[in-house]
Scaffold this active site. Structure first.
Site, mmCIF file in Angstrom:
data_model
loop_
_atom_site.group_PDB
_atom_site.id
_atom_site.type_symbol
_atom_site.label_atom_id
_atom_site.label_comp_id
_atom_site.label_asym_id
_atom_site.label_seq_id
_atom_site.Cartn_x
_atom_site.Cartn_y
_atom_site.Cartn_z
ATOM 1 N N ALA A 50 0.905 -1.170 -0.009
ATOM 2 C CA ALA A 50 0.125 0.076 -0.052
ATOM 3 C C ALA A 50 0.824 1.211 0.110
ATOM 4 O O ALA A 50 0.554 2.240 -0.875
ATOM 5 C CB ALA A 50 -0.798 -0.035 1.184
ATOM 6 N N TYR A 51 2.190 1.264 0.722
ATOM 7 C CA TYR A 51 2.796 2.262 0.979
ATOM 8 C C TYR A 51 3.544 2.574 -0.630
ATOM 9 O O TYR A 51 3.474 3.658 -1.124
ATOM 10 C CB TYR A 51 3.840 2.209 2.138
#
Length: 677
Positions: A564-565
């Site tokens: 996600a990052y």
């Protein structure tokens, strides 16, 4: 005029300074600060004070000394070491000379200092020396110049202050003024004070307290006289119009150089007749060094489609007028023409704007402008306040001692730049801010956490740094942050897109809400920030600028359980590259820095690592405490990356030393997998 004298405070000054400096200098310092505390008396280094005493040299001989305020010190905060001890017997002997150039006067004073590390004595040192009283105070009191700045100034002074006050015609500060003043004092030895037309007030006494109270008494008489002649109530000004935050960046661009602007809402700027008042000139010639002979008056509608064009025309007209003033007054002399841009702008319907290379310079100009408008309003009850002729103002603005200073002080690399940093309260934000401040920039730190923001500002401890609460997930909040930057410093030149959050976890375990939160901050937040930056930079067109996005090594070399990052930062990374294409026509460079593992630096913790450290450690089968060593060991240089390292990269990219845009600069100690390609 408020009497600030306190016997208890005077005793505390004696307790603090008597041992090292003696009682005369201790009380001189105390009463000087009282004068400096009154903005209606002195502003930004204006005014000066002195005390006559003795100095014991290394041979034990006692020398008569004049302790006079040194150049560069402000009366409001002066310390005993701010007074320059001068050989009084010698400087008094200079009175016998028929003439003395400013350069020779300064040399004579400097070569007869009794302390080698003392600051240069005030330009009015000889006037202090030639007066016989032990203590002498000088100010540019608003009420006094409101009386004097008119053709009938002498009569008004005598009517308001009485026959025991000497009136001195205008003479430029220096040797000639000192001689004229001394001769008039000799003719009126019982006088209690001296008013210099178009200049200010001198008082004296046997003690600091006596001179101070005489000063207050005479200024209070002037205030009462002016108020007694007011035949109409003070006019109430209409409310300030909205939109100054749109005018200021456009004005900054129209000025054509990277100035810091300091805005003050002011009721007097919302009254009619502003353009006519602008022709009245400065209250005292000393002010021309900070304000130029006249302000620029602007009537601007913040919603007008042609706002920038109107401002361009107003500035161009001002510059043409200034150049005509220079040519008329220089009369073929060998002067170095100063920058013709205005240093004070009166925004009709809003307030005053100070213009300067730094916030301190701009604040000084704005303060003087504020007091000028108010003093004109007060003095006009006696008839229009009138300026000195242009040639007198030019004489001070192009004073030979000031001309000698030109080009001798190197400006810091990012002087005049204003930077806005999102996510400013974290380790990277503070590290970047610290390096930008060191390079001469002014900084607007934005963050959503008020406590963290307060701590960050306390760590930086610099008046050029201001904090603004802002949330990059809210478009209105981001736009408001840029408006706040405009109100604080006039606009922005550099935007550091730094706000970000990390979400760790394997793809199959990621929660939709957490992914959405990372997207909202890392990607959409970057979009909102760059969009707002582009709009403000466009309004400043002609100045160019920089956007630096704090990316990550994960864009080039992602890690497991960090999808996600990595994905949201990659989106922001790509967005910055597109912005480089779109903003280049404005002269705006968009670059990226890609750090790796920035942990705490000093007192500032990394919120990102505190949040995801445990997860990243677990993904690698280690404890959180082992993470810093792990990240150091995996880069080629074995380096621990800090926020200040990121800041150095930002300074380089913003410096314009190379024509670079769309580039990625790694700050990771060397990670082969993340080498840009």
């Amino acid at each position: 005029m408020r009497d600030r004298w306190s016997d208890d405070d005077a005793q505390r000054a004696l307790d603090l300074w008597n041992g090292a400096w003696g009682p005369e200098v201790a009380l001189r310092t105390y009463s000087s600060r009282l004068i400096g505390a009154e903005r209606g008396l002195v502003l930004h280094g204006g005014g000066n004070t002195s005390v006559k005493g003795t100095w014991t040299d290394r041979l034990g001989d006692t020398i008569e000394a004049l302790y006079v305020k040194g150049s560069g010190w402000d009366l409001a905060s002066i310390e005993p070491q701010g007074f320059s001890p001068v050989d009084l017997v010698y400087v008094r002997r200079l009175r016998a000379l028929a003439s003395l150039s400013d350069e020779d006067m300064v040399d004579a004073q400097r070569t007869h200092l009794l302390r080698s590390d003392a600051p240069d004595p005030s330009i009015e040192t000889l006037l202090h020396a030639f007066l016989p009283a032990t203590v002498v105070d000088h100010s540019h009191a608003d009420a006094i110049v409101a009386l004097t700045n008119r053709p009938d100034g002498e009569a008004r002074v005598r009517d308001a202050l009485g026959a025991d006050v000497i009136v001195v015609p205008y003479v430029k500060a220096g040797f000639d003024l000192a001689k004229v003043a001394a001769e008039l004092h000799d003719a009126h030895p019982g006088a209690e004070g001296m008013v210099l037309l178009w200049h200010g007030l001198f008082t004296w006494g046997a003690t600091a307290r006596e001179s101070y109270h005489r000063h207050l008494e005479l200024v209070t008489r002037a205030e009462r006289y002016l108020e007694g002649h007011r035949t109409r109530p003070v006019p109430s000004a209409p409310a300030e119009r909205d939109g100054v935050e749109r005018i200021l960046p456009a004005l900054r661009g129209a000025l054509g150089s990277r100035f810091v602007l300091r805005y003050r809402p002011l009721p007097e700027a919302r009254l009619p007749g502003l353009a006519e008042r602008a022709e009245r000139g400065p209250l005292t010639p000393d002010h021309v060094l900070r304000t130029k002979p006249r302000p620029l008056v602007v009537e601007a509608d913040p919603g007008a489609a042609d706002l920038r064009e109107r401002l361009d025309a107003a500035v161009a007209s001002y510059v043409a007028d200034y150049e005509a003033y220079f040519e008329a007054c220089a009369a073929g002399g060998t002067y170095v023409k100063l920058d013709p841009a205005p240093r004070v702008v009166w925004l009709a319907g809003h307030g005053v704007v100070g213009v300067g290379a730094t916030a301190r310079d701009a604040d000084a100009a704005a303060d003087i402008a504020e007091h000028t408008l108010r003093a004109i309003d007060a003095g006009d009850v006696l008839g229009p306040v009138t300026p000195l002729p242009d040639e007198r103002l030019f004489e001070m603005e192009y004073w030979s001692l000031e001309q000698r200073k030109l080009g001798k002080t190197a400006r810091p690399e990012l002087s005049g730049r204003v930077a806005l940093i999102t996510g400013g309260a974290g380790a990277i934000g503070v590290g970047v801010a610290r390096r930008l401040l060191a390079a001469g920039a002014h900084v607007v730190l934005t963050d959503r956490d008020p406590e963290a923001l307060g701590r960050a500002l306390a760590v930086l401890s610099d008046r050029r740094a201001v904090g603004v609460l802002a949330d990059v997930t809210d478009t209105a909040s981001v736009d408001a942050a840029f408006d706040a930057a405009a109100r604080a410093f006039g606009g922005v030149d550099l935007v550091v897109v730094n706000a970000g959050i990390a979400v760790s976890g394997r793809i199959e375990d990621l929660d939709d809400a957490e992914v959405a939160r990372a997207t909202e901050v890392n990607l959409h937040g970057a979009l909102r920030t760059i969009r707002a930056a582009a709009r403000q930079l466009r309004s400043q067109r002609g100045l160019g600028g920089d956007v630096v996005l704090v990316s990550t090594k994960n864009v080039a070399a992602p890690g497991a359980a960090f999808g996600a990052y990595s994905a949201t930062k990659a989106g922001a990374h790509q967005l910055a590259r597109v912005a480089a294409l779109e903003l280049a026509p404005l002269g705006v460079r968009v670059n990226l820095v890609a750090p790796d593992a920035v942990f705490a630096e000093g007192e500032v913790r990394s919120g990102l690592w505190e949040a995801i450290g445990p997860g990243r450690a677990a993904a690698r089968g280690m404890t959180p405490e082992e993470l810093p060593a792990f990240y150091r060991s995996r880069n080629l240089l074995g380096a621990e990356v800090t926020g200040s390292h990121v800041g150095e990269a930002v300074v380089f990219l913003a410096s314009g030393r190379t024509p670079t845009t769309g580039a990625v600069l790694p700050v990771d100690g060397g990670l082969p997998d993340a080498f840009p390609r």
